[in-house]
Design a protein around this motif. Structure first.
Motif, PDB file in Angstrom:
ATOM      1  N   MET A  27       6.531   4.632  -9.112  1.00  0.00           N
ATOM      2  CA  MET A  27       5.190   3.823  -9.130  1.00  0.00           C
ATOM      3  C   MET A  27       5.484   3.058 -10.032  1.00  0.00           C
ATOM      4  SD  MET A  27       2.470   4.567  -7.125  1.00  0.00           S
ATOM      5  CE  MET A  27       1.558   2.185  -7.833  1.00  0.00           C
TER       6      MET A  27
ATOM      7  N   LEU B  31      -0.562  -9.858  -3.493  1.00  0.00           N
ATOM      8  CA  LEU B  31      -1.217  -8.968  -2.413  1.00  0.00           C
ATOM      9  C   LEU B  31      -0.893  -7.836  -3.050  1.00  0.00           C
ATOM     10  CD1 LEU B  31       0.068 -10.472   0.971  1.00  0.00           C
ATOM     11  CD2 LEU B  31      -2.522 -10.565   0.000  1.00  0.00           C
ATOM     12  N   VAL B  32      -2.091  -7.012  -3.391  1.00  0.00           N
ATOM     13  CA  VAL B  32      -2.190  -5.898  -3.666  1.00  0.00           C
ATOM     14  C   VAL B  32      -1.153  -4.855  -3.207  1.00  0.00           C
ATOM     15  CG1 VAL B  32      -3.427  -3.811  -4.233  1.00  0.00           C
ATOM     16  CG2 VAL B  32      -4.522  -6.177  -5.242  1.00  0.00           C
ATOM     17  N   PRO B  33      -0.502  -4.194  -2.859  1.00  0.00           N
ATOM     18  CA  PRO B  33       0.236  -3.489  -2.365  1.00  0.00           C
ATOM     19  C   PRO B  33      -0.349  -2.402  -1.719  1.00  0.00           C
ATOM     20  CG  PRO B  33       1.612  -3.233  -4.229  1.00  0.00           C
ATOM     21  CD  PRO B  33       0.344  -3.784  -4.443  1.00  0.00           C
ATOM     22  N   LYS B  34      -0.350  -1.350  -0.614  1.00  0.00           N
ATOM     23  CA  LYS B  34      -1.329  -0.723  -0.267  1.00  0.00           C
ATOM     24  C   LYS B  34      -1.017   0.502  -1.345  1.00  0.00           C
ATOM     25  CE  LYS B  34      -1.859  -1.874   4.655  1.00  0.00           C
ATOM     26  NZ  LYS B  34      -1.769  -1.889   5.600  1.00  0.00           N
TER      27      LYS B  34
ATOM     28  N   CYS C 282      -2.644   0.914  -4.022  1.00  0.00           N
ATOM     29  CA  CYS C 282      -2.905   0.133  -5.403  1.00  0.00           C
ATOM     30  C   CYS C 282      -3.947  -0.286  -6.092  1.00  0.00           C
ATOM     31  CB  CYS C 282      -0.879  -0.219  -5.625  1.00  0.00           C
ATOM     32  SG  CYS C 282       0.325   0.153  -5.048  1.00  0.00           S
TER      33      CYS C 282
ATOM     34  N   ILE D 224      -9.038  -0.066   3.767  1.00  0.00           N
ATOM     35  CA  ILE D 224      -9.135   1.465   2.627  1.00  0.00           C
ATOM     36  C   ILE D 224      -8.073   1.914   2.149  1.00  0.00           C
ATOM     37  CG2 ILE D 224      -9.556   3.797   4.610  1.00  0.00           C
ATOM     38  CD1 ILE D 224     -10.727   3.422   1.107  1.00  0.00           C
ATOM     39  N   ASP D 225      -6.975   1.439   2.899  1.00  0.00           N
ATOM     40  CA  ASP D 225      -5.378   1.841   2.562  1.00  0.00           C
ATOM     41  C   ASP D 225      -5.010   1.141   1.749  1.00  0.00           C
ATOM     42  OD1 ASP D 225      -5.545   3.215   4.969  1.00  0.00           O
ATOM     43  OD2 ASP D 225      -4.396   1.556   6.176  1.00  0.00           O
ATOM     44  N   TYR D 226      -5.373   0.242   1.159  1.00  0.00           N
ATOM     45  CA  TYR D 226      -5.609  -0.294  -0.254  1.00  0.00           C
ATOM     46  C   TYR D 226      -5.941   1.126  -1.646  1.00  0.00           C
ATOM     47  CZ  TYR D 226      -4.454  -4.383   2.119  1.00  0.00           C
ATOM     48  OH  TYR D 226      -3.963  -5.651   3.424  1.00  0.00           O
TER      49      TYR D 226
ATOM     50  N   PRO E 135      -5.102   6.219  -5.207  1.00  0.00           N
ATOM     51  CA  PRO E 135      -5.439   7.751  -5.183  1.00  0.00           C
ATOM     52  C   PRO E 135      -6.596   7.411  -6.826  1.00  0.00           C
ATOM     53  CG  PRO E 135      -3.499   8.082  -5.444  1.00  0.00           C
ATOM     54  CD  PRO E 135      -3.991   6.164  -5.027  1.00  0.00           C
TER      55      PRO E 135
ATOM     56  N   MET F 226       8.661  -0.778  -8.257  1.00  0.00           N
ATOM     57  CA  MET F 226       7.970  -0.006  -7.706  1.00  0.00           C
ATOM     58  C   MET F 226       9.206   1.309  -7.303  1.00  0.00           C
ATOM     59  SD  MET F 226       5.032  -1.097  -4.748  1.00  0.00           S
ATOM     60  CE  MET F 226       3.815   0.391  -4.853  1.00  0.00           C
TER      61      MET F 226
ATOM     62  N   GLU G  58       5.370  -3.223   1.125  1.00  0.00           N
ATOM     63  CA  GLU G  58       5.630  -1.902   1.213  1.00  0.00           C
ATOM     64  C   GLU G  58       6.779  -1.896   2.638  1.00  0.00           C
ATOM     65  OE1 GLU G  58       2.289  -3.292   1.180  1.00  0.00           O
ATOM     66  OE2 GLU G  58       0.846  -2.586   1.617  1.00  0.00           O
TER      67      GLU G  58
ATOM     68  N   VAL H 126       4.935   4.697  -0.131  1.00  0.00           N
ATOM     69  CA  VAL H 126       3.511   4.133  -0.787  1.00  0.00           C
ATOM     70  C   VAL H 126       3.072   4.924   0.659  1.00  0.00           C
ATOM     71  CG1 VAL H 126       2.611   2.402  -0.823  1.00  0.00           C
ATOM     72  CG2 VAL H 126       4.250   1.757  -1.707  1.00  0.00           C
TER      73      VAL H 126
ATOM     74  N   ILE I 211      -1.531   7.036   1.063  1.00  0.00           N
ATOM     75  CA  ILE I 211      -2.988   6.344   1.844  1.00  0.00           C
ATOM     76  C   ILE I 211      -3.753   7.678   2.539  1.00  0.00           C
ATOM     77  CG2 ILE I 211      -3.833   5.813   4.080  1.00  0.00           C
ATOM     78  CD1 ILE I 211      -1.335   3.931   2.933  1.00  0.00           C
TER      79      ILE I 211
END
Lengths: 195, 642
Positions: free
Chosen positions: A1, A65-68, A70, A86-88, A91, B288, B363, B381, B385
């Motif tokens: 990460m 673009l923000v990766p999913k 993140c 929501i996938d963006y 956690p 990443m 991704e 990644v 989700i």
């Protein structure tokens, strides 16, 4: 990460709701701090009442673009669009959502009584997520314009701490980038949310 | 402030100004539109800026300016280059005196376009150098390098941003002065004094028929020169031009390049080749995944910096090519492997690791890296989700705005046609959205101006069909007029519907020849669409589409005639004027909830609330079309009973 320390924020909604200004204001705050910023916005055909999303990133980002998975913060102008994006969300991230649904014409046509309640129930059930619900319609009414929805949601995101920016920084960004004619109503919207 | 937040397109416009541009022309098209607008915004009056009637006119006018020694910029979207391809192909042979840069914005996705064509192919085809910026900052620098290269080699040059460069904002260091190719890019000046850039003074046109007149004999000679020019530029761009480079991922720029240069005899199992926005996706994905790999970044895919690429291939075993749209870099590397007898394995689109359609993403690259680099770590990644099942959501495609006069125009035609057999040939613009239910008034849509002409082919084959061709006002000037001329000359039987909202709406309200305004801020006599049609011998009616009964009657009258006849539906785009009337009111006592309004008009301001029709007053523009079709008069003009 990734170890990056910069902000990752996705702002989603319906074309015409003031999405682009919201992302530019966050970018303006980061720029004022001498951070490297990137944004990506939806401009063009998709603007006309379609789903739109803006991405804002600070701290020497590579991709605009923000990766999913993140986004520290997901700001949604409408509950269903929050679900669509929501996938963006990372956690433990924060969702700031306007509770009032925007009904797509397709729903009315097909007799779907879409009021956003299922979407809201889904967002409330998400584990480990900070959910901030904003009664956008009421704030807009008190502030005297439906145009301040974007500022109201930004102010709620600021208040939640998820953006790592202060109310004063947001107010300064508005003074920098918004026409003086609209300063008062936007600052009023921030006050209504913050106090 | 030394650093600005600039949209990629603004950076291109500002970069052109700082390169001393004298003449700017273009035709609006997403995602390119803001480039020309940025020049107009910062213009002190010394630069000629124009929205031309179409891309072909724009490029030809700019070519003339460049013949006369001016630095000229032309802007368009990728499909616009199809229209301008005729002058481009020959201009490559003829060349220019002043620098000529064509910004052609590609739209992977596509997000707002008819095709996903890759302009890098066009550069190869036309043998015109192409710069492929990866970010707004690089776009700002590259367009200045492009002017320098164009002027030095007397060739038109393409700068090709993609949507995520054009419509991304980034922090950009701007400077004054004119850049030198490559060298200046390495040291972006910190100074932001816009006034300090050097103005370029055009030399004026010098007559020389050998040079400016295309003939088969000169083209034969020029063909040879063009090939030599491409080879010389490829050589020049292979070394010392920073946008073309090999670097190690996971480090700052300076040390990353050194780290590769100082590799010694070390070979790498895997390297990445990429260009444009994909470069940043790759760097993020490698970060990443915790991978340190050599990365070949291609900033000028044509002429391809083959020597640099060969150096890269000699240092790696396998290569993963990451690019959007066509596998241009991948094909070049495969070609080099054969040409130079290299034993590399090149992965990418050709062997199925990536798809051709749509955008590239961090991704997708992470997923492929996991496969190619044989990673078994935690960087998947998609694991992060949320797995809670999502509720079903109604789709939200773009729609005609509440109050849009196009809705009224389409609806009037629909009502007048009734159950007759008819074909509705649509065109490019906001009115393409008339295809959606419930209007369902676009049966075909091909290209700019194509609605009028496609209708002619269909009515010839199906003579019992009423043929309608729809076209917007800006599109009418861009390429609709030739279709009308064709219809008149060849005796077609059709109704031309001109949806005149007094602007180029879809791309953000740009002026056009019918508006009476120019990008120099001057007022000029507007060209009259009815007078043009009259001159072509076309029977023409003008109606206000919001006068519902009048509009329906006009269509009925046109249906009763034969030959080529036109109806101009004239009403301004809602973005041009504040609402003339307050929001419509719904009388709940009179409303029988039949939903005729929703089912026939599909207006975003007509919604269902708590199981009953309602008007969303925050969206309603007060066009009052719904009031005219409500069977029980429950929808009323706002304020009428107050």
């Amino acid at each position: 990460m990734s170890e990056r320390s910069g902000l990752n924020c996705v702002i989603c909604g319906v074309g015409g709701q003031g999405n682009v200004l919201a992302s530019r204001l966050i970018a303006q705050v980061l720029l004022a701090r001498d951070e490297h910023v990137k944004t990506a916005e939806t401009i063009g055909m998709a603007q006309r009442g379609g789903s739109v999303a803006s991405h804002v990133r600070g701290g020497h980002p590579q991709s605009p673009l923000v990766p999913k998975g993140c986004a520290d913060c997901l700001i949604a102008f409408e509950p269903g669009e929050a679900v669509r994006c929501i996938d963006y969300l990372a956690p433990g991230g924060t969702i700031v959502v306007n509770t009032q649904a925007a009904q797509p014409p397709v729903a009315a046509l097909q007799g779907i009584d879409y009021d956003g309640s299922e979407a809201l129930a889904y967002l409330r059930a998400l584990p480990g997520v900070q959910l901030v619900e904003v009664d956008g319609a009421s704030i807009c009414e008190q502030a005297g314009s439906s145009k301040v929805l974007n500022i109201a949601l930004l102010a709620a995101a600021v208040k939640s701490g998820a953006l790592g920016i202060t109310r004063e920084e947001l107010e300064d960004a508005i003074r920098e980038r918004v026409h003086p004619r609209f300063h008062e109503m936007n600052l009023r919207a921030i006050m209504l949310v913050s106090e | 402030m030394p650093v600005k937040l600039l949209m990629g397109n603004e950076a291109l416009g500002l970069g052109a100004i700082h390169a001393g541009v004298n003449f700017v022309s273009g035709y609006p098209g997403t995602p390119s539109t803001e480039v020309l607008e940025a020049v107009a915004k910062h213009n002190d009056g010394s630069i000629h800026v124009e929205w031309s009637t179409n891309e072909k006119a724009a490029l030809e006018a700019a070519a003339g300016a460049a013949y006369a020694g001016a630095r000229a910029l032309v802007t368009m979207k990728q499909v616009g280059l199809n229209v301008a391809s005729d002058p481009l192909m020959t201009l490559s042979y003829i060349g220019v005196e002043g620098g000529l840069v064509i910004v052609v914005a590609d739209d992977p996705g596509p997000i707002s376009s008819q095709t996903e064509q890759d302009t890098r192919n066009f550069a190869q085809f036309a043998k015109v150098p192409l710069f492929d910026p990866a970010s707004p900052g690089e776009a700002y620098a590259m367009i200045q390098d492009a002017f320098e290269l164009s002027e030095r080699h007397h060739t038109p040059v393409i700068v090709r941003p993609t949507t995520r460069v054009s419509h991304a904002c980034g922090t950009v260091k701007t400077r004054g002065g004119v850049a030198d190719c490559g060298a200046a890019f390495q040291n972006p000046t910190l100074d932001d004094d816009d006034a300090s850039w050097e103005r370029h003074v055009p030399s004026g046109f010098t007559k020389d028929t050998q040079r400016w007149v295309v003939f088969p004999r000169t083209s034969y000679l020029n063909h040879g020169k063009v090939e030599k020019r491409a080879a010389a530029i490829a050589e020049e761009l292979s070394f010392g031009y920073r946008p073309n480079r090999i670097e190690m991922s996971g480090m700052g720029h300076a040390e990353a390049t050194c780290a590769f240069a100082e590799r010694g005899d070390k070979r790498f199992e895997l390297g990445i080749a990429c260009g444009g926005i994909s470069y940043h996706y790759v760097m993020e994905a490698l970060e990443m995944c915790g991978l340190e790999l050599p990365v070949l970044k291609i900033g000028t895919p044509y002429p391809f910096p083959a020597k640099l690429a060969t150096e890269f291939l000699e240092a790696v075993d396998e290569v993963l090519c990451v690019e959007e749209l066509d596998p241009i870099i991948e094909r070049e590397l495969n070609f080099l492997c054969g040409f130079e007898f290299l034993a590399n394995t090149v992965h990418g689109k050709l062997d199925g690791y990536f798809g051709y359609a749509g955008e590239q993403s961090v991704e997708a690259i992470c997923d492929v890296l996991a496969d190619v680099a044989d990673l078994h770590n935690e960087t998947n990644v998609s694991d992060q989700i949320v797995s809670l099942p999502k509720p079903e959501l109604p789709p939200r495609p773009p729609v005609l705005c509440a109050g849009c006069p196009h809705r009224a125009s389409f609806y009037a035609v629909k009502r007048a046609v009734g159950k007759r057999k008819a074909i509705f040939c649509g065109d490019i613009g906001c009115y393409t959205l008339g295809n959606a239910a419930p209007l369902d008034m676009v049966d075909t849509c091909l290209c700019m101006g194509g609605g009028i002409t496609v209708a002619q082919g269909i009515e010839t084959v199906d003579p019992d069909t009423l043929a309608f061709g729809f076209v917007g006002d800006s599109t009418f000037f861009a390429s609709g007029i030739t279709g009308v001329v064709n219809a008149v000359y060849n005796q077609h039987d059709m109704i031309v519907c001109i949806l005149d909202n007094s602007t180029t709406a879809m791309t953000g309200q740009q002026p056009h020849p019918g508006t009476g305004r120019t990008m120099m801020g001057t007022e000029v006599p507007p060209l009259s669409i009815p007078r043009i049609l009259e001159a072509l011998g076309v029977d023409c009616q003008i109606v206000d589409p919001l006068d519902f009964e009048g509009a329906v009657q006009a269509v009925r009258d046109a249906i009763d005639k034969t030959g080529v006849r036109a109806i101009i539906f004239k009403s301004p785009c809602i973005y041009l004027e504040p609402p003339a009337h307050p929001a419509v009111k719904l009388d709940l006592d009179a409303c029988i909830d039949c939903r005729a309004c929703i089912k026939q008009l599909g207006c975003p301001a007509l919604v269902v609330e708590d199981g009953h029709v309602a008007v969303d007053e925050s969206l309603c523009y007060g066009c009052e079309l719904c009031c005219k079709i409500c069977p029980t008069d429950a929808l009323r003009e706002g304020g009428s009973d107050e």
